[in-house]
Design a protein around this motif. Structure first.
Motif, mmCIF file in Angstrom:
data_model
loop_
_atom_site.group_PDB
_atom_site.id
_atom_site.type_symbol
_atom_site.label_atom_id
_atom_site.label_comp_id
_atom_site.label_asym_id
_atom_site.label_seq_id
_atom_site.Cartn_x
_atom_site.Cartn_y
_atom_site.Cartn_z
ATOM 1 N N ASN A 109 -2.061 -7.273 7.863
ATOM 2 C CA ASN A 109 -3.420 -6.801 8.141
ATOM 3 C C ASN A 109 -3.599 -5.292 8.156
ATOM 4 O OD1 ASN A 109 -4.675 -9.519 9.014
ATOM 5 N ND2 ASN A 109 -2.800 -9.375 10.213
ATOM 6 N N HIS A 114 -2.628 1.749 6.945
ATOM 7 C CA HIS A 114 -1.728 2.585 7.754
ATOM 8 C C HIS A 114 -0.357 2.761 7.102
ATOM 9 C CE1 HIS A 114 -4.356 3.135 11.244
ATOM 10 N NE2 HIS A 114 -4.759 1.885 11.024
ATOM 11 N N PRO A 124 -4.725 6.790 10.314
ATOM 12 C CA PRO A 124 -3.805 7.841 10.771
ATOM 13 C C PRO A 124 -2.351 7.385 10.882
ATOM 14 C CG PRO A 124 -5.203 7.073 12.571
ATOM 15 C CD PRO A 124 -5.712 6.418 11.327
ATOM 16 N N LEU A 126 0.787 6.430 12.648
ATOM 17 C CA LEU A 126 0.966 5.769 13.950
ATOM 18 C C LEU A 126 2.366 6.016 14.507
ATOM 19 C CD1 LEU A 126 -0.834 2.397 13.080
ATOM 20 C CD2 LEU A 126 -1.751 4.258 14.468
ATOM 21 N N TRP A 131 -2.904 11.216 18.946
ATOM 22 C CA TRP A 131 -3.796 10.052 18.967
ATOM 23 C C TRP A 131 -5.256 10.495 18.934
ATOM 24 C CZ3 TRP A 131 -1.694 5.240 18.520
ATOM 25 C CH2 TRP A 131 -0.323 5.137 18.743
ATOM 26 N N GLY A 153 -14.032 3.753 10.032
ATOM 27 C CA GLY A 153 -13.213 3.068 9.031
ATOM 28 C C GLY A 153 -12.118 2.196 9.586
ATOM 29 N N MET A 154 -12.001 2.100 10.906
ATOM 30 C CA MET A 154 -11.000 1.210 11.509
ATOM 31 C C MET A 154 -11.698 -0.105 11.875
ATOM 32 S SD MET A 154 -8.125 0.223 12.873
ATOM 33 C CE MET A 154 -7.541 -0.818 14.220
ATOM 34 N N PRO A 155 -11.348 -1.207 11.187
ATOM 35 C CA PRO A 155 -12.052 -2.476 11.444
ATOM 36 C C PRO A 155 -11.784 -3.025 12.837
ATOM 37 C CG PRO A 155 -10.569 -2.654 9.522
ATOM 38 C CD PRO A 155 -10.270 -1.356 10.198
ATOM 39 N N TRP A 157 -10.702 -6.209 15.132
ATOM 40 C CA TRP A 157 -9.790 -7.320 14.835
ATOM 41 C C TRP A 157 -10.006 -8.518 15.733
ATOM 42 C CZ3 TRP A 157 -7.468 -7.432 10.334
ATOM 43 C CH2 TRP A 157 -7.362 -6.222 9.643
ATOM 44 N N LEU A 161 -7.970 -11.801 14.414
ATOM 45 C CA LEU A 161 -6.645 -12.001 14.994
ATOM 46 C C LEU A 161 -6.800 -12.644 16.366
ATOM 47 C CD1 LEU A 161 -4.867 -8.603 14.184
ATOM 48 C CD2 LEU A 161 -4.707 -10.744 12.910
ATOM 49 N N LEU A 173 3.582 -1.494 17.330
ATOM 50 C CA LEU A 173 3.176 -0.085 17.274
ATOM 51 C C LEU A 173 3.886 0.743 18.345
ATOM 52 C CD1 LEU A 173 -0.667 -0.114 16.462
ATOM 53 C CD2 LEU A 173 1.295 -0.078 14.917
HETATM 54 C C1 HEC Z 1 -9.543 -0.561 6.300
HETATM 55 C C2 HEC Z 1 -8.512 0.324 6.753
HETATM 56 C C3 HEC Z 1 -7.797 -0.009 8.043
HETATM 57 C C4 HEC Z 1 -7.137 -1.160 8.376
HETATM 58 C C5 HEC Z 1 -6.967 -2.420 7.542
HETATM 59 C C6 HEC Z 1 -6.582 -0.933 9.696
HETATM 60 N N1 HEC Z 1 -6.906 0.309 10.138
HETATM 61 FE FE1 HEC Z 1 -6.359 1.120 11.905
HETATM 62 N N2 HEC Z 1 -7.462 2.779 11.487
HETATM 63 C C7 HEC Z 1 -8.112 3.033 10.292
HETATM 64 C C8 HEC Z 1 -8.735 4.326 10.362
HETATM 65 C C9 HEC Z 1 -9.536 4.975 9.231
HETATM 66 C C10 HEC Z 1 -8.469 4.842 11.639
HETATM 67 C C11 HEC Z 1 -8.874 6.183 12.188
HETATM 68 C C12 HEC Z 1 -10.316 6.257 12.539
HETATM 69 C C13 HEC Z 1 -10.701 7.699 12.815
HETATM 70 O O1 HEC Z 1 -10.307 8.570 12.032
HETATM 71 O O2 HEC Z 1 -11.399 7.938 13.811
HETATM 72 C C14 HEC Z 1 -7.654 3.837 12.308
HETATM 73 C C15 HEC Z 1 -7.173 3.973 13.594
HETATM 74 C C16 HEC Z 1 -6.293 3.116 14.203
HETATM 75 C C17 HEC Z 1 -5.707 3.328 15.484
HETATM 76 C C18 HEC Z 1 -5.993 4.479 16.436
HETATM 77 C C19 HEC Z 1 -5.063 5.603 16.136
HETATM 78 C C20 HEC Z 1 -5.339 6.818 17.007
HETATM 79 O O3 HEC Z 1 -4.876 7.881 16.612
HETATM 80 O O4 HEC Z 1 -5.978 6.692 18.046
HETATM 81 C C21 HEC Z 1 -4.865 2.276 15.727
HETATM 82 C C22 HEC Z 1 -4.006 2.062 16.944
HETATM 83 C C23 HEC Z 1 -4.935 1.414 14.572
HETATM 84 N N3 HEC Z 1 -5.818 1.952 13.654
HETATM 85 C C24 HEC Z 1 -4.229 0.258 14.431
HETATM 86 C C25 HEC Z 1 -4.452 -0.663 13.414
HETATM 87 C C26 HEC Z 1 -3.871 -1.969 13.368
HETATM 88 C C27 HEC Z 1 -2.908 -2.527 14.393
HETATM 89 C C28 HEC Z 1 -4.338 -2.575 12.248
HETATM 90 C C29 HEC Z 1 -4.063 -3.966 11.788
HETATM 91 C C30 HEC Z 1 -4.298 -5.035 12.702
HETATM 92 C C31 HEC Z 1 -5.203 -1.627 11.568
HETATM 93 N N4 HEC Z 1 -5.249 -0.494 12.314
HETATM 94 C C32 HEC Z 1 -5.841 -1.863 10.370
HETATM 95 C C33 HEC Z 1 -8.168 2.184 9.203
HETATM 96 C C34 HEC Z 1 -7.652 0.906 9.161
#
Ligand code: HEC
Length: 193
Positions: A109, A114, A124, A126, A131, A153-155, A157, A161, A173
């Protein structure tokens, strides 16, 4: 095959009095269990029709509305339960097994954004100590994964899930945090020690 002359008297009595190009058929009675079940369905249909047609029994639509209401209750209860970071449930996934499960959830996913080992691409890095939304702890990471930051852009879940899968991926993580994987994306957000 058998010639007609080999038929017994009983066979002949069951033979129907017609002939299609030399093919004839027997008239066996329907089995009693079949007749009985037919009679039972007819008997059943009478109170059934009275209840649903004359006595205001629920329509399919009424039943759908009732089912959806109870489904929504279950959903809301689950969402409320899910919203809270469950420390006990999380501790079950903190070991190597939970991390391995979380790595699978991650690959399925999260990898697309990432990248491998969490080095970051669209999403970003991880594996560093910086953070943007979370504070580097399991419960804050849980909250970000659960609700997402869709405007960034962070979906979210929580629909795709289960609670356990999110807890597992959080455990994964936590295991890659501060590993500063090679070729990782540049630091974003605040340094959290
Ligand atoms: C479609 C793209 C995409 C998917 C798929 C995705 N992410 Fe992200 N995620 C992002 C983006 C873009 C950000 C940063 C948002 C911002 O810049 O504010 C982010 C941020 C995060 C952060 C916060 C990081 C911080 O610095 O605070 C976490 C934790 C995270 N994602 C975990 C996950 C996990 C676990 C999954 C899978 C279950 C996932 N992401 C799936 C795009 C995605």
């Amino acid at each position: 095959m058998n010639d007609k002359t080999e038929l017994t008297e009983e066979d002949k009595s069951l033979l129907l009095n017609h002939d299609y190009d030399g093919i004839q058929e027997f008239d066996y009675p329907l089995p009693n269990w079949w007749k009985l079940s037919f009679v039972l369905t007819v008997i059943f249909s009478v109170p059934y029709a009275i209840y649903y047609l004359a006595m205001g029994g629920p329509t399919l639509n009424d039943e759908l509305i009732q089912d959806m209401a109870s489904l929504n209750k279950v959903r809301t209860a689950y969402a409320v339960k899910m919203a809270k970071f469950d420390t006990d449930a999380y501790s079950a996934f903190e070991g190597p097994e939970g991390i391995a499960l979380g790595a699978v959830v991650y690959e399925d996913n999260c990898l697309s954004c990432h990248e491998e080992k969490g080095k970051g691409d669209i999403g970003p890095n991880l594996t560093d100590a910086y953070w943007i939304h979370a504070k580097g702890t399991a419960s804050t990471v849980y909250e970000v994964v659960l609700n997402g930051r869709e405007d960034k852009g962070m979906p979210t879940w929580k629909e795709d899930l289960t609670k356990d899968e999110i807890l597992q991926v959080v455990s994964y993580l936590m295991s890659i945090k501060n590993t500063n994987v090679e070729g990782g994306k540049e630091q974003q957000g605040l340094l959290i020690k």
